[in-house]
Design a protein around this motif. Structure first.
Motif, PDB file in Angstrom:
ATOM      1  N   LEU A   8      -0.705  -1.274  -5.216  1.00 13.50           N
ATOM      2  CA  LEU A   8       0.489  -0.599  -5.682  1.00 13.50           C
ATOM      3  C   LEU A   8       0.535  -0.805  -7.170  1.00 13.50           C
ATOM      4  N   CYS A   9       0.380   0.246  -7.955  1.00 14.71           N
ATOM      5  CA  CYS A   9       0.209   0.063  -9.387  1.00 14.71           C
ATOM      6  C   CYS A   9       0.735   1.273 -10.119  1.00 14.71           C
ATOM      7  N   LEU A  10       0.257   1.480 -11.334  1.00 16.74           N
ATOM      8  CA  LEU A  10       0.763   2.525 -12.209  1.00 16.74           C
ATOM      9  C   LEU A  10      -0.179   3.706 -12.251  1.00 16.74           C
ATOM     10  N   ILE A  11       0.335   4.892 -12.039  1.00 14.05           N
ATOM     11  CA  ILE A  11      -0.410   6.126 -12.214  1.00 14.05           C
ATOM     12  C   ILE A  11       0.250   6.873 -13.360  1.00 14.05           C
ATOM     13  N   VAL A  12      -0.475   7.106 -14.411  1.00 10.13           N
ATOM     14  CA  VAL A  12       0.088   7.755 -15.582  1.00 10.13           C
ATOM     15  C   VAL A  12      -0.459   9.165 -15.681  1.00 10.13           C
ATOM     16  N   THR A  13       0.378  10.140 -15.446  1.00  7.83           N
ATOM     17  CA  THR A  13       0.016  11.542 -15.604  1.00  7.83           C
ATOM     18  C   THR A  13       1.188  12.262 -16.208  1.00  7.83           C
ATOM     19  N   LYS A  14       0.925  13.421 -16.796  1.00  2.08           N
ATOM     20  CA  LYS A  14       2.003  14.207 -17.373  1.00  2.08           C
ATOM     21  C   LYS A  14       2.855  14.833 -16.281  1.00  2.08           C
ATOM     22  N   ILE A  15       2.248  15.068 -15.121  1.00  2.00           N
ATOM     23  CA  ILE A  15       2.967  15.664 -14.008  1.00  2.00           C
ATOM     24  C   ILE A  15       3.203  14.585 -12.971  1.00  2.00           C
ATOM     25  N   GLN A  16       4.473  14.303 -12.647  1.00  2.00           N
ATOM     26  CA  GLN A  16       4.774  13.303 -11.645  1.00  2.00           C
ATOM     27  C   GLN A  16       4.408  13.808 -10.255  1.00  2.00           C
ATOM     28  N   CYS A  17       3.722  12.977  -9.512  1.00  2.00           N
ATOM     29  CA  CYS A  17       3.360  13.345  -8.158  1.00  2.00           C
ATOM     30  C   CYS A  17       3.596  12.145  -7.257  1.00  2.00           C
ATOM     31  N   ALA A  18       3.872  12.401  -5.995  1.00  2.00           N
ATOM     32  CA  ALA A  18       4.216  11.317  -5.082  1.00  2.00           C
ATOM     33  C   ALA A  18       3.022  10.421  -4.818  1.00  2.00           C
ATOM     34  N   CYS A  19       1.937  10.979  -4.303  1.00  2.00           N
ATOM     35  CA  CYS A  19       0.737  10.202  -3.985  1.00  2.00           C
ATOM     36  C   CYS A  19      -0.498  11.052  -4.258  1.00  2.00           C
ATOM     37  N   VAL A  20      -1.526  10.398  -4.790  1.00  2.23           N
ATOM     38  CA  VAL A  20      -2.792  11.075  -5.082  1.00  2.23           C
ATOM     39  C   VAL A  20      -3.879  10.405  -4.257  1.00  2.23           C
ATOM     40  N   PHE A  63       4.924  -0.451   5.562  1.00  3.95           N
ATOM     41  CA  PHE A  63       3.481  -0.243   5.659  1.00  3.95           C
ATOM     42  C   PHE A  63       3.017   0.053   7.089  1.00  3.95           C
ATOM     43  N   LYS A  64       3.898   0.579   7.903  1.00  4.22           N
ATOM     44  CA  LYS A  64       3.556   0.773   9.315  1.00  4.22           C
ATOM     45  C   LYS A  64       2.435   1.782   9.529  1.00  4.22           C
ATOM     46  N   GLU A  65       2.216   2.662   8.578  1.00  6.91           N
ATOM     47  CA  GLU A  65       1.151   3.663   8.729  1.00  6.91           C
ATOM     48  C   GLU A  65      -0.171   3.189   8.132  1.00  6.91           C
ATOM     49  N   TYR A  66      -0.228   1.947   7.661  1.00 10.49           N
ATOM     50  CA  TYR A  66      -1.437   1.437   7.000  1.00 10.49           C
ATOM     51  C   TYR A  66      -1.798   0.060   7.558  1.00 10.49           C
ATOM     52  N   PRO A  67      -2.097  -0.057   8.832  1.00  7.86           N
ATOM     53  CA  PRO A  67      -2.285  -1.359   9.476  1.00  7.86           C
ATOM     54  C   PRO A  67      -3.590  -2.059   9.150  1.00  7.86           C
ATOM     55  N   ASN A  68      -4.561  -1.353   8.541  1.00 10.15           N
ATOM     56  CA  ASN A  68      -5.883  -1.950   8.316  1.00 10.15           C
ATOM     57  C   ASN A  68      -6.113  -2.418   6.882  1.00 10.15           C
ATOM     58  N   LEU A  69      -5.078  -2.484   6.121  1.00  8.37           N
ATOM     59  CA  LEU A  69      -5.229  -2.906   4.723  1.00  8.37           C
ATOM     60  C   LEU A  69      -5.691  -4.352   4.631  1.00  8.37           C
ATOM     61  N   GLU A  70      -6.554  -4.612   3.653  1.00 10.21           N
ATOM     62  CA  GLU A  70      -7.003  -5.984   3.393  1.00 10.21           C
ATOM     63  C   GLU A  70      -6.590  -6.473   2.011  1.00 10.21           C
ATOM     64  N   GLU A  71      -6.229  -5.554   1.121  1.00 11.66           N
ATOM     65  CA  GLU A  71      -5.762  -5.966  -0.201  1.00 11.66           C
ATOM     66  C   GLU A  71      -4.602  -5.072  -0.624  1.00 11.66           C
ATOM     67  N   LEU A  72      -3.542  -5.702  -1.086  1.00 13.55           N
ATOM     68  CA  LEU A  72      -2.338  -4.987  -1.478  1.00 13.55           C
ATOM     69  C   LEU A  72      -1.877  -5.480  -2.842  1.00 13.55           C
ATOM     70  N   VAL A  73      -1.640  -4.543  -3.761  1.00 18.42           N
ATOM     71  CA  VAL A  73      -1.168  -4.888  -5.098  1.00 18.42           C
ATOM     72  C   VAL A  73       0.081  -4.074  -5.407  1.00 18.42           C
ATOM     73  N   ILE A  74       1.147  -4.746  -5.774  1.00 11.94           N
ATOM     74  CA  ILE A  74       2.408  -4.086  -6.101  1.00 11.94           C
ATOM     75  C   ILE A  74       2.768  -4.432  -7.542  1.00 11.94           C
ATOM     76  N   VAL A  75       2.895  -3.414  -8.383  1.00 14.46           N
ATOM     77  CA  VAL A  75       3.152  -3.646  -9.803  1.00 14.46           C
ATOM     78  C   VAL A  75       4.452  -2.977 -10.225  1.00 14.46           C
ATOM     79  N   SER A  76       5.382  -3.770 -10.705  1.00 13.38           N
ATOM     80  CA  SER A  76       6.620  -3.272 -11.301  1.00 13.38           C
ATOM     81  C   SER A  76       7.334  -2.264 -10.409  1.00 13.38           C
ATOM     82  N   ALA A  77       7.646  -2.675  -9.196  1.00 12.88           N
ATOM     83  CA  ALA A  77       8.314  -1.763  -8.272  1.00 12.88           C
ATOM     84  C   ALA A  77       9.456  -2.422  -7.507  1.00 12.88           C
ATOM     85  N   VAL A  78       9.346  -3.720  -7.183  1.00 18.33           N
ATOM     86  CA  VAL A  78      10.241  -4.361  -6.220  1.00 18.33           C
ATOM     87  C   VAL A  78      11.189  -5.348  -6.900  1.00 18.33           C
ATOM     88  N   ASN A  79      12.472  -5.300  -6.522  1.00 21.28           N
ATOM     89  CA  ASN A  79      13.419  -6.300  -7.012  1.00 21.28           C
ATOM     90  C   ASN A  79      13.995  -7.166  -5.888  1.00 21.28           C
TER      91      ASN A  79
END
Length: 384
Positions: A8-20, A63-79
């Motif tokens: 979970l990190c930063l995506i920098v684009t001129k056009i905001q999109c939900a997921c790429v 994360f119920k739709e992603y049960p097989n993850l082995e590495e998770l990174v969350i950047v500047s999102a959660v309080n």
């Protein structure tokens, strides 16, 4: 077996999109965007925006739709982190949460991650860890809680069996606590850049595997603690305000190879220092006037001692001994040795000291010349 990563990190684009999406990666800007996707084979997911203030709550079911993850990174999102927020990620090995704004780690926050090996919670706002500890399981090897607001290490989670690397730099820790607060399996303990001023005499005694202990950039003024760690190979006490070290401090670390005492206020070293089989000794930027008691091992020794008020005789002998024994140092260090760059020799040039066959008559340095020496060198880049 392929490594499965969820970032979970930063995506920098001129056009905001939900997921790429890509073959093994999905990049999203918000946690809420995950509900629109479903990919059990997803290996990397990036969510967050480093330019935004963390405002989202990490809740169960995220994360119920992603049960097989082995590495998770969350950047500047959660309080806020809720209990059981990771319950679907039973296969997770690595969890990284950077630059969030989490003040409390709740009870059993990560207990549903039985295979977790690395937990990295750097640069959050963590002030408190729940009583029962959020990560009590034997597979965890590394915990990093640097750049938070913890005031002590009296949390059960730090004593977890199997924990090998504990890094808690740049917090507000003043005391480590009593014996038993740390995992007996620790190999590396890094507590640099805190506010520690005191150590209990036996606090490290149960750490039978400890090889690296970093206590630099703290508030020690005197050192009386007997470390009693026979396995220790590296001890870093640099950048404190240490003026004195008790004679017996180094008795319990017979295997230590590297000691960093630079950038303190030491005027002498304890006699036991000469009995250690050292390969690296950093002593620069202290108040040392004589280093003759040091055992210098030939061809495998790195020594730094610039910015010390060494007597001319001591300085000359050390430089000669370094050349004869092949002792190494840096080019930056050698610059300090040239032209008698120490306060005793400055005093000699000003005819304030007596000569004895071209050598200093004694090792005492007047405070005036010590401060003059330090003023002369304050604009020169410190040697590392």
């Amino acid at each position: 077996m392929k490594s499965i990563t969820f970032t979970l990190c930063l995506i920098v684009t001129k056009i905001q999109c939900a997921c790429v999406p890509s073959l093994y990666e999905l990049a999203c800007e918000n946690l809420s965007d995950l509900k629109n996707g479903k990919n059990e084979d997803q290996v990397t997911l990036t969510i967050g925006n480093a330019r935004k203030t963390p405002t989202e709550t990490l809740s169960p079911g995220t994360f119920k739709e992603y049960p097989n993850l082995e590495e998770l990174v969350i950047v500047s999102a959660v309080n806020k982190l809720e209990v059981d927020a990771f319950r679907e990620l039973s296969k997770l090995l690595v969890l990284k949460m950077y630059k969030n704004s989490i003040s409390v780690l709740p009870d059993f926050a990560f207990i549903v991650l039985p295979h977790l090996v690395k937990l990295d919670l750097r640069d959050n706002n963590i002030q408190q860890i729940a009583t029962y500890g959020p990560f009590l399981f034997q597979n965890l090897k590394t915990v990093n809680l640097s750049f938070n607001k913890l005031r002590d290490l009296n949390w059960q989670c730090f004593a977890a069996p199997g924990l090998e690397r504990l890094i808690v730099t740049n917090n507000r820790i003043q005391e480590i606590g009593a014996r038993g607060v740390l995992s007996p399996d620790l190999i590396t303990l890094n507590l640099a850049s805190n506010e520690i001023y005191h150590l209990e005499d036996d606090v490290f005694q149960d750490l039978k595997q400890l090889e690296e202990l970093v206590l630099s950039h703290n508030r020690f003024t005197t050192l009386w603690t007997k470390f009693k760690v026979k396995s220790l190979k590296k001890l870093d006490l640099s950048h404190n305000r240490i003026t004195a070290i008790q004679d017996s401090v180094f008795d319990g670390i017979p295997q230590v190879e590297r000691i960093y005492l630079n950038d303190n206020l030491l005027k002498k070293l304890p006699p036991q220092f000469a009995t250690l089989n050292l390969t690296v000794v950093h002593l620069h930027n202290n108040r040392l006037q004589n280093l003759e008691m040091i055992t210098l091992n030939p061809f495998s020794f790195e020594l730094t001692f610039s910015k010390n008020p060494l007597s001319c005789l001591c300085l000359d002998n050390l430089i000669l001994l370094m050349e004869l024994k092949g002792i190494t140092t840096t080019d930056c260090q050698r610059e300090y040795y040239k032209n008698g760059m120490n306060p005793t020799c400055i005093a000699l040039e000003l005819d304030e000291w007596k000569w004895d066959n071209g050598k200093c008559s004694h090792n005492v340095v007047m405070e005036d010349y010590l401060y003059q020496f330090l003023d002369m060198n304050e604009n020169i880049t410190d040697c590392q």
